[in-house]
Design an enzyme around this catalytic site. Structure first.
Site, short mmCIF file in Angstrom:
data_model
loop_
_atom_site.label_atom_id
_atom_site.label_comp_id
_atom_site.label_asym_id
_atom_site.label_seq_id
_atom_site.Cartn_x
_atom_site.Cartn_y
_atom_site.Cartn_z
CE LYS A 137 -4.62 18.48 -30.24
NZ LYS A 137 -3.81 19.59 -30.75
CE1 TYR B 241 -8.26 17.54 -30.44
CE2 TYR B 241 -8.72 17.15 -28.11
CZ TYR B 241 -8.26 17.98 -29.11
OH TYR B 241 -7.77 19.23 -28.80
CB SER C 275 -5.48 18.81 -25.92
OG SER C 275 -6.67 18.61 -25.18
N1 LIG Z 1 -10.62 24.84 -27.80
C1 LIG Z 1 -10.16 24.08 -26.81
O1 LIG Z 1 -10.82 23.92 -25.78
C2 LIG Z 1 -8.83 23.40 -26.93
C3 LIG Z 1 -8.30 22.80 -25.78
C4 LIG Z 1 -7.04 22.19 -25.84
C5 LIG Z 1 -6.33 22.21 -27.02
N2 LIG Z 1 -6.87 22.81 -28.13
C6 LIG Z 1 -6.07 22.80 -29.35
O2 LIG Z 1 -5.82 24.14 -29.72
C7 LIG Z 1 -5.58 24.19 -31.13
C8 LIG Z 1 -6.44 25.28 -31.73
O3 LIG Z 1 -7.80 24.92 -31.55
P1 LIG Z 1 -8.97 26.00 -31.44
O4 LIG Z 1 -9.60 25.84 -30.13
O5 LIG Z 1 -8.49 27.32 -31.89
O6 LIG Z 1 -9.98 25.35 -32.52
P2 LIG Z 1 -10.73 25.99 -33.75
O7 LIG Z 1 -11.28 27.31 -33.40
O8 LIG Z 1 -11.61 24.91 -34.24
O9 LIG Z 1 -9.54 26.25 -34.82
C9 LIG Z 1 -8.86 25.17 -35.39
C10 LIG Z 1 -7.83 25.74 -36.34
O10 LIG Z 1 -7.10 24.65 -36.91
C11 LIG Z 1 -7.18 24.77 -38.33
N3 LIG Z 1 -7.07 23.50 -39.02
C12 LIG Z 1 -7.82 22.37 -38.87
N4 LIG Z 1 -7.43 21.44 -39.74
C13 LIG Z 1 -6.41 21.97 -40.47
C14 LIG Z 1 -5.58 21.50 -41.52
N5 LIG Z 1 -5.72 20.28 -42.04
N6 LIG Z 1 -4.62 22.34 -42.00
C15 LIG Z 1 -4.47 23.57 -41.52
N7 LIG Z 1 -5.23 24.09 -40.53
C16 LIG Z 1 -6.19 23.29 -40.01
C17 LIG Z 1 -8.54 25.43 -38.58
O11 LIG Z 1 -8.59 25.93 -39.90
P3 LIG Z 1 -9.99 26.11 -40.71
O12 LIG Z 1 -10.55 27.43 -40.30
O13 LIG Z 1 -9.57 26.04 -42.13
O14 LIG Z 1 -10.87 24.96 -40.30
C18 LIG Z 1 -8.49 26.49 -37.50
O15 LIG Z 1 -7.68 27.57 -37.88
C19 LIG Z 1 -5.89 22.79 -31.67
O16 LIG Z 1 -4.68 22.08 -31.84
C20 LIG Z 1 -6.72 22.17 -30.55
O17 LIG Z 1 -6.62 20.76 -30.56
C21 LIG Z 1 -8.08 23.41 -28.11
#
Ligand SMILES: NC(=O)c1ccc[n+]([C@@H]2O[C@H](COP(=O)([O-])OP(=O)(O)OC[C@H]3O[C@@H](n4cnc5c(N)ncnc54)[C@H](OP(=O)(O)O)[C@@H]3O)[C@@H](O)[C@H]2O)c1
Length: 246
Positions: free
Chosen positions: A143, A139, A126
């Site tokens: 990261k 967070y 991130s």
């Molecule tokens: N959204 C953004 O703006 C953004 C920006 C930069 C980086 N990211 C990164 O992108 C990645 C995906 O995020 P997203 O935006 O898709 O968020 P999201 O929609 O909240 O999805 C998070 C995913 O991670 C899973 N997860 C959380 N804890 C877990 C665990 N202990 N074991 C297995 N799975 C787990 C969740 O599963 P459940 O459905 O079971 O909760 C879900 O599938 C993350 O690493 C996040 O830090 C996101």
């Protein structure tokens, strides 16, 4: 492919299949949430139950799935609390468990397969790893730790011909950014740009417009980014709002 059930992870599954992946092991805490993907793609999507904090299950999976040649470490969780918040230790430890120890366990378990296949691992990091988030400092710390993990693994696996790529997205349109009033990148475009960079072996990728602006800021003046991250981000977000596509 961890966190495959929703958000960015579900788009990674689609993007990997579109690129011809023979089979995607779609890992999620609840495999019921993968029913649509299985219905749409049949046996090219194999649901796998995995909480990335469960090291024992990660090790068992690696034993059971020796054909895995690419790992996408995507599962992550937010942690929107200030450092000095009372009684936040469990939340902080949980963020580190998911965002740092999760990827660490994955790479340690699957590295022998990746080396044997000369495959690779894509870490979803991130921008918060590079510019501290005022609302989510732990967070950011988790990261940043994962970013250094990826750099370390890249060095250790270099001679085995294993690709290690870190992608640093800005704001993506997923549940994680619900309620945030800012232009957001589409999860599919972030998945595609990340996989494009991974495919050519790049160590890092900044897969959206805000990410590119932050890459420039970090490259040009890391001291300012460390000294006054809020001022840097305010300036970059203003430029980004004026022209979100660059
Ligand atoms: N959204 C953004 O703006 C953004 C920006 C930069 C980086 N990211 C990164 O992108 C990645 C995906 O995020 P997203 O935006 O898709 O968020 P999201 O929609 O909240 O999805 C998070 C995913 O991670 C899973 N997860 C959380 N804890 C877990 C665990 N202990 N074991 C297995 N799975 C787990 C969740 O599963 P459940 O459905 O079971 O909760 C879900 O599938 C993350 O690493 C996040 O830090 C996101």
């Amino acid at each position: 492919m961890t966190g495959a059930n929703r958000g960015l992870g579900s788009h990674f599954v689609e993007a990997l299949l579109a690129r011809g992946a023979e089979r995607v092991y779609a890992a999620a805490r609840s495999i019921d949430a993968l029913a649509d993907a299985v219905e749409n793609h049949g046996d090219r999507v194999v649901p796998v139950q995995l909480d990335v904090t469960d090291e024992e299950t990660v090790r068992r999976l690696a034993d059971d799935l020796p054909d895995v040649d690419v790992v996408v470490s995507n599962a992550g969780r937010p942690c929107k609390l200030p450092v000095l918040q009372d009684q936040a230790e469990q939340e902080f430890r949980s963020a580190m468990e998911v965002n740092f120890f999760g990827p660490l366990g994955l790479v340690r378990a699957f590295a022998p397969h990746l080396a044997r296949h000369r495959g690779g691992i894509l870490f979803v990091q991130s921008l918060a790893a590079l510019v501290i988030s005022r609302s989510s400092p732990i967070y950011s710390a988790s990261k940043a730790a994962a970013m250094m993990l990826a750099a370390g693994v890249r060095a250790e696996l270099r001679t085995d011909g294993v690709t290690v790529t870190s992608t640093f997205p800005g704001f993506i349109d997923t549940d994680m950014t619900t309620g945030l009033d800012i232009p957001k990148a589409s999860p599919r475009s972030v998945a595609d740009r990340s996989l494009d960079a991974f495919a050519v072996g790049r160590p890092t990728v900044f897969p959206d417009r805000l990410a590119e602006l932050v890459e420039d800021a970090v490259t040009q003046d890391m001291a300012a980014v460390l000294d006054d991250p809020q001022a840097v981000m305010t300036r970059l977000i203003r430029a980004f709002r004026l022209d979100p596509t660059g």
